[in-house]
Write a protein that holds these residues in place. Structure first.
Motif, mmCIF file in Angstrom:
data_model
loop_
_atom_site.group_PDB
_atom_site.id
_atom_site.type_symbol
_atom_site.label_atom_id
_atom_site.label_comp_id
_atom_site.label_asym_id
_atom_site.label_seq_id
_atom_site.Cartn_x
_atom_site.Cartn_y
_atom_site.Cartn_z
ATOM 1 N N PHE A 226 -2.031 7.216 1.201
ATOM 2 C CA PHE A 226 -1.494 7.068 2.560
ATOM 3 C C PHE A 226 -0.276 7.951 2.831
ATOM 4 O O PHE A 226 -0.036 8.310 3.978
ATOM 5 N N VAL B 218 3.066 0.429 4.276
ATOM 6 C CA VAL B 218 2.350 1.193 5.305
ATOM 7 C C VAL B 218 0.919 0.683 5.468
ATOM 8 O O VAL B 218 0.361 0.119 4.540
ATOM 9 N N THR B 219 0.349 0.928 6.674
ATOM 10 C CA THR B 219 1.025 1.384 7.866
ATOM 11 C C THR B 219 1.384 0.179 8.730
ATOM 12 O O THR B 219 0.735 -0.861 8.641
ATOM 13 N N PHE C 272 -6.508 9.494 1.805
ATOM 14 C CA PHE C 272 -7.275 8.848 2.876
ATOM 15 C C PHE C 272 -6.601 9.014 4.238
ATOM 16 O O PHE C 272 -7.266 9.309 5.239
ATOM 17 N N TYR D 181 1.635 6.358 11.435
ATOM 18 C CA TYR D 181 1.317 7.743 11.798
ATOM 19 C C TYR D 181 1.566 7.975 13.289
ATOM 20 O O TYR D 181 1.511 9.094 13.764
ATOM 21 N N ASP E 271 0.799 -1.246 0.000
ATOM 22 C CA ASP E 271 0.000 0.000 0.000
ATOM 23 C C ASP E 271 0.825 1.287 0.000
ATOM 24 O O ASP E 271 0.469 2.255 0.695
ATOM 25 N N GLU F 45 -4.646 -0.778 -1.306
ATOM 26 C CA GLU F 45 -5.959 -0.853 -0.659
ATOM 27 C C GLU F 45 -6.908 0.074 -1.410
ATOM 28 O O GLU F 45 -6.559 1.228 -1.687
ATOM 29 N N LYS G 256 -7.682 -4.590 5.007
ATOM 30 C CA LYS G 256 -6.360 -4.268 5.535
ATOM 31 C C LYS G 256 -5.375 -5.394 5.205
ATOM 32 O O LYS G 256 -4.232 -5.152 4.852
ATOM 33 N N LEU H 276 -8.249 10.861 7.582
ATOM 34 C CA LEU H 276 -8.448 10.200 8.887
ATOM 35 C C LEU H 276 -7.874 11.037 10.034
ATOM 36 O O LEU H 276 -7.989 10.650 11.193
ATOM 37 N N VAL I 56 -1.328 -1.410 10.910
ATOM 38 C CA VAL I 56 -2.616 -1.681 10.264
ATOM 39 C C VAL I 56 -2.407 -2.706 9.131
ATOM 40 O O VAL I 56 -2.471 -3.911 9.365
ATOM 41 N N CYS I 57 -2.132 -2.255 7.917
ATOM 42 C CA CYS I 57 -2.084 -3.204 6.802
ATOM 43 C C CYS I 57 -0.866 -4.118 6.833
ATOM 44 O O CYS I 57 -0.935 -5.269 6.400
#
Ligand code: TIU
Length: 229
Positions: A31, A159-160, A37, A189, A26, A74, A134, A41, A163-164
């Motif tokens: 990102f 990334v991140t 996205f 992040y 990703d 993603e 994810k 967020l 998460v993914c």
């Protein structure tokens, strides 16, 4: 072919280059660039940009070594039929998934923001796996591609981290793949999440996999004889 050792924690990992893939997760504008996205967020996307140069070096080394390289993205169909209503509603975002943002419709396939950043753009026949979730294995053909190439080990960037990357490494680990995550090639992040996410992978004897870094991976990939890979 001859196995190569990559120095890693909790202990050095042996891998067969012919059965190893670099997985770039990703690395999309959505990102790592403003207006995507990640920013919608509420995140500071500049925190992810330090991953780009190390990822470039590993990508270059993997290409020179002739190992498999697979990219993921993603995102969703333009009609959002593959996006769970719960995901669309999450966060009560002003500009959420499917809405028009500065880089096109947020997290929608084919839009400018959805694509991989130019610095790490796929080359030649490197497959790109589009994923709705994810995890890169969920509702994708990644496992099939890896099996068809007899891949056993994954060098993981992207990334991140929590998460993914984490979701994908957990999915991969349960499917029998040995994953080595490169600490400076994955980004979060949240600096605290970055640290803890990497700890979690290598704890308990490598419960999800191994952690190494770009310089170590580049050095290990430099020992691969491309013609035999
Ligand atoms: N929000 C966040 O940290 N990540 C994602 O939504 N997707 C990925 O990690 N690719």
């Amino acid at each position: 072919m001859a196995k190569i050792t990559i120095d890693a924690e909790p202990y050095p990992l042996e891998f067969d280059p012919a059965r190893t893939a670099l997985l770039m997760i990703d690395m999309q504008r959505d990102f790592v660039e403003a207006g995507g996205f990640g920013e919608m967020l509420g995140n500071d996307v500049s925190l992810l940009r330090s991953t780009i140069e190390p990822c470039q070096r590993v990508l270059e080394a993997a290409r020179a070594a002739g190992i498999s390289i697979i990219h993921t993205r993603e995102g969703h169909r333009a009609d959002l039929t593959d996006a769970p209503p719960s995901k669309l509603a999450r966060g009560k975002l002003e500009v959420g998934i499917g809405a028009q943002g500065p880089m096109g419709r947020v997290l929608v396939r084919g839009e400018h923001g959805h694509d991989i950043i130019p610095e790490l753009y796929p080359q030649g026949d490197e497959p790109v796996v589009d994923k709705p979730g994810k995890g890169a294995f969920y509702e994708t053909d990644l496992h099939l591609i890896l099996q068809n190439r007899s891949i056993a080990s994954l060098i993981v960037c992207g990334v991140t981290t929590e998460v993914c990357v984490h979701t994908t490494v957990r999915e991969a680990n349960d499917r029998g793949y040995e994953c080595v995550v490169l600490s400076d090639c994955v980004g979060s992040y949240f600096p605290e999440f970055q640290r803890v996410a990497l700890e979690m992978i290598k704890a308990q004897g490598g419960i999800f996999g191994w952690v190494s870094d770009s310089a170590t991976a580049v050095s290990a990939l430099g020992k691969v004889k491309p013609e035999a890979a």
